[in-house]
Write a protein that holds these residues in place. Structure first.
Motif, PDB file in Angstrom:
ATOM      1  N   VAL A 275       0.834  -1.209   0.000  1.00  0.00           N
ATOM      2  CA  VAL A 275       0.000   0.000   0.000  1.00  0.00           C
ATOM      3  C   VAL A 275       0.865   1.255   0.000  1.00  0.00           C
ATOM      4  O   VAL A 275       0.598   2.217  -0.744  1.00  0.00           O
ATOM      5  CB  VAL A 275      -0.943  -0.003   1.213  1.00  0.00           C
TER       6      VAL A 275
ATOM      7  N   ASP B  37       2.642   1.522  -3.435  1.00  0.00           N
ATOM      8  CA  ASP B  37       1.658   1.799  -4.471  1.00  0.00           C
ATOM      9  C   ASP B  37       1.167   3.247  -4.381  1.00  0.00           C
ATOM     10  O   ASP B  37       0.995   3.920  -5.399  1.00  0.00           O
ATOM     11  CB  ASP B  37       0.486   0.829  -4.322  1.00  0.00           C
ATOM     12  N   SER B  38       0.951   3.740  -3.159  1.00  0.00           N
ATOM     13  CA  SER B  38       0.519   5.130  -2.987  1.00  0.00           C
ATOM     14  C   SER B  38       1.592   6.103  -3.457  1.00  0.00           C
ATOM     15  O   SER B  38       1.285   7.133  -4.075  1.00  0.00           O
ATOM     16  CB  SER B  38       0.183   5.392  -1.517  1.00  0.00           C
TER      17      SER B  38
ATOM     18  N   ASP C 234       1.439   6.172  -7.175  1.00  0.00           N
ATOM     19  CA  ASP C 234       0.287   6.961  -7.607  1.00  0.00           C
ATOM     20  C   ASP C 234       0.605   8.452  -7.619  1.00  0.00           C
ATOM     21  O   ASP C 234       0.285   9.173  -8.559  1.00  0.00           O
ATOM     22  CB  ASP C 234      -0.906   6.713  -6.685  1.00  0.00           C
ATOM     23  N   ARG C 235       1.235   8.910  -6.547  1.00  0.00           N
ATOM     24  CA  ARG C 235       1.565  10.335  -6.457  1.00  0.00           C
ATOM     25  C   ARG C 235       2.581  10.739  -7.528  1.00  0.00           C
ATOM     26  O   ARG C 235       2.511  11.823  -8.089  1.00  0.00           O
ATOM     27  CB  ARG C 235       2.114  10.653  -5.071  1.00  0.00           C
TER      28      ARG C 235
ATOM     29  N   HIS D 214      -1.780  12.329  -7.477  1.00  0.00           N
ATOM     30  CA  HIS D 214      -2.845  12.030  -6.520  1.00  0.00           C
ATOM     31  C   HIS D 214      -2.778  10.556  -6.162  1.00  0.00           C
ATOM     32  O   HIS D 214      -2.622   9.717  -7.038  1.00  0.00           O
ATOM     33  CB  HIS D 214      -4.233  12.327  -7.117  1.00  0.00           C
ATOM     34  N   PRO D 215      -2.924  10.219  -4.867  1.00  0.00           N
ATOM     35  CA  PRO D 215      -2.994   8.822  -4.489  1.00  0.00           C
ATOM     36  C   PRO D 215      -4.331   8.233  -4.872  1.00  0.00           C
ATOM     37  O   PRO D 215      -5.327   8.935  -4.942  1.00  0.00           O
ATOM     38  CB  PRO D 215      -2.836   8.856  -2.955  1.00  0.00           C
ATOM     39  N   GLY D 216      -4.363   6.918  -5.129  1.00  0.00           N
ATOM     40  CA  GLY D 216      -5.637   6.257  -5.374  1.00  0.00           C
ATOM     41  C   GLY D 216      -5.705   5.654  -6.753  1.00  0.00           C
ATOM     42  O   GLY D 216      -4.742   5.643  -7.520  1.00  0.00           O
TER      43      GLY D 216
ATOM     44  N   GLN E 243      -4.492   6.558 -10.838  1.00  0.00           N
ATOM     45  CA  GLN E 243      -3.264   6.191 -11.538  1.00  0.00           C
ATOM     46  C   GLN E 243      -3.512   5.099 -12.564  1.00  0.00           C
ATOM     47  O   GLN E 243      -2.962   5.113 -13.659  1.00  0.00           O
ATOM     48  CB  GLN E 243      -2.213   5.738 -10.526  1.00  0.00           C
TER      49      GLN E 243
ATOM     50  N   ASP F 158      -6.349  -4.261  -4.664  1.00  0.00           N
ATOM     51  CA  ASP F 158      -6.163  -2.907  -5.185  1.00  0.00           C
ATOM     52  C   ASP F 158      -6.234  -2.833  -6.708  1.00  0.00           C
ATOM     53  O   ASP F 158      -6.655  -1.813  -7.259  1.00  0.00           O
ATOM     54  CB  ASP F 158      -4.807  -2.361  -4.721  1.00  0.00           C
TER      55      ASP F 158
END
Length: 243
Positions: free
Chosen positions: A76, A79-80, A83-84, A89-91, A94, A213
């Protein structure tokens, strides 16, 4: 060493196969969604009856449970961070940006995303080889790699990448993930039962997090109404191979 290399090549060959198909043909999204659902069921069964069961027997509930949670948390966090880096932005945004090619450098983004999902799976495969060849996990990883690379290759073609570039990118990814299998086997070869239990459960937790995820949301979005049936089919096949 040779066994881990062969298993790594077999599991990662799906990335090359999927990229070749995706570079030449655009399949319906439902087809890839159903394939991802099948892979999800197979991976869940392999984790339950191969990886985590072995970790539980070797290290007990506390060590295996903590290792599972640590592996999931690590996935997590990484992966976050990805994303950033990719979207700011996280989530799950992406995933859509990578797949649609809405930003530049789609090839690098896809390579990073699939590698992030694939590294824990392939490390887990390598670690599992310490106790004997894990055909179940191999089959599950193969069926998860195939639709991911197929969808990714289609997105890269739509973003203007040439067929040669698409296939070459996914071939590099396949080689990296093959190396992860070998690394997992080498790292786990000299471990005690207690440490091996943590390593197995840690890898299992990372794979489980990647399922929740990435694979299963994609399967649910694009594979309905056949995704539930396909998930059950993948689970059953993986269970039979593990029995």
């Amino acid at each position: 060493m040779l066994t881990s290399l062969l298993f790594g090549l077999a599991a990662s060959s799906a990335l090359v196969i999927g990229s070749v198909v995706g570079a030449m043909w655009r399949p319906p999204r439902r087809v890839t969604g159903v394939l991802l659902a099948f892979a999800s069921g197979a991976l869940i069964s392999a984790l339950a009856f191969e990886l985590f069961e072995e970790a539980f027997h070797l290290g007990g509930a506390v060590r295996s449970g903590l290792g599972l949670l640590a592996g999931a948390a690590t996935f997590v966090l990484v992966d976050s961070a990805l994303d950033r880096y990719v979207t700011g932005h996280p989530g799950p945004e992406q995933q859509e940006v990578a797949k649609t090619g809405a930003r530049g450098g789609v090839g690098l983004a896809l390579l990073a995303a699939v590698t992030l999902d694939g590294v824990p799976e392939n490390l887990a495969l390598g670690v599992s080889l310490v106790g004997g060849a894990s055909l179940t996990l191999l089959v599950a990883i193969f069926f998860s790699n195939l639709p991911e690379s197929l969808v990714g290759a289609v997105a890269m073609r739509e973003a203007g990448q040439s067929r040669r570039t698409v296939i070459a990118t996914w071939t590099v990814c396949a080689l990296l993930l093959t190396a992860a299998v070998v690394l997992g086997r080498l790292a786990a070869g000299g471990l005690s039962d207690t440490v091996l239990a943590v390593a197995l459960s840690f890898a299992g937790g990372a794979v489980l997090a990647s399922l929740a995820d990435t694979l299963m949301p994609e399967a649910f979005e694009h594979g309905r109404p056949l995704n539930a049936f396909a998930t059950a089919g993948g689970f059953f096949l993986s269970f039979v191979l593990a029995a």
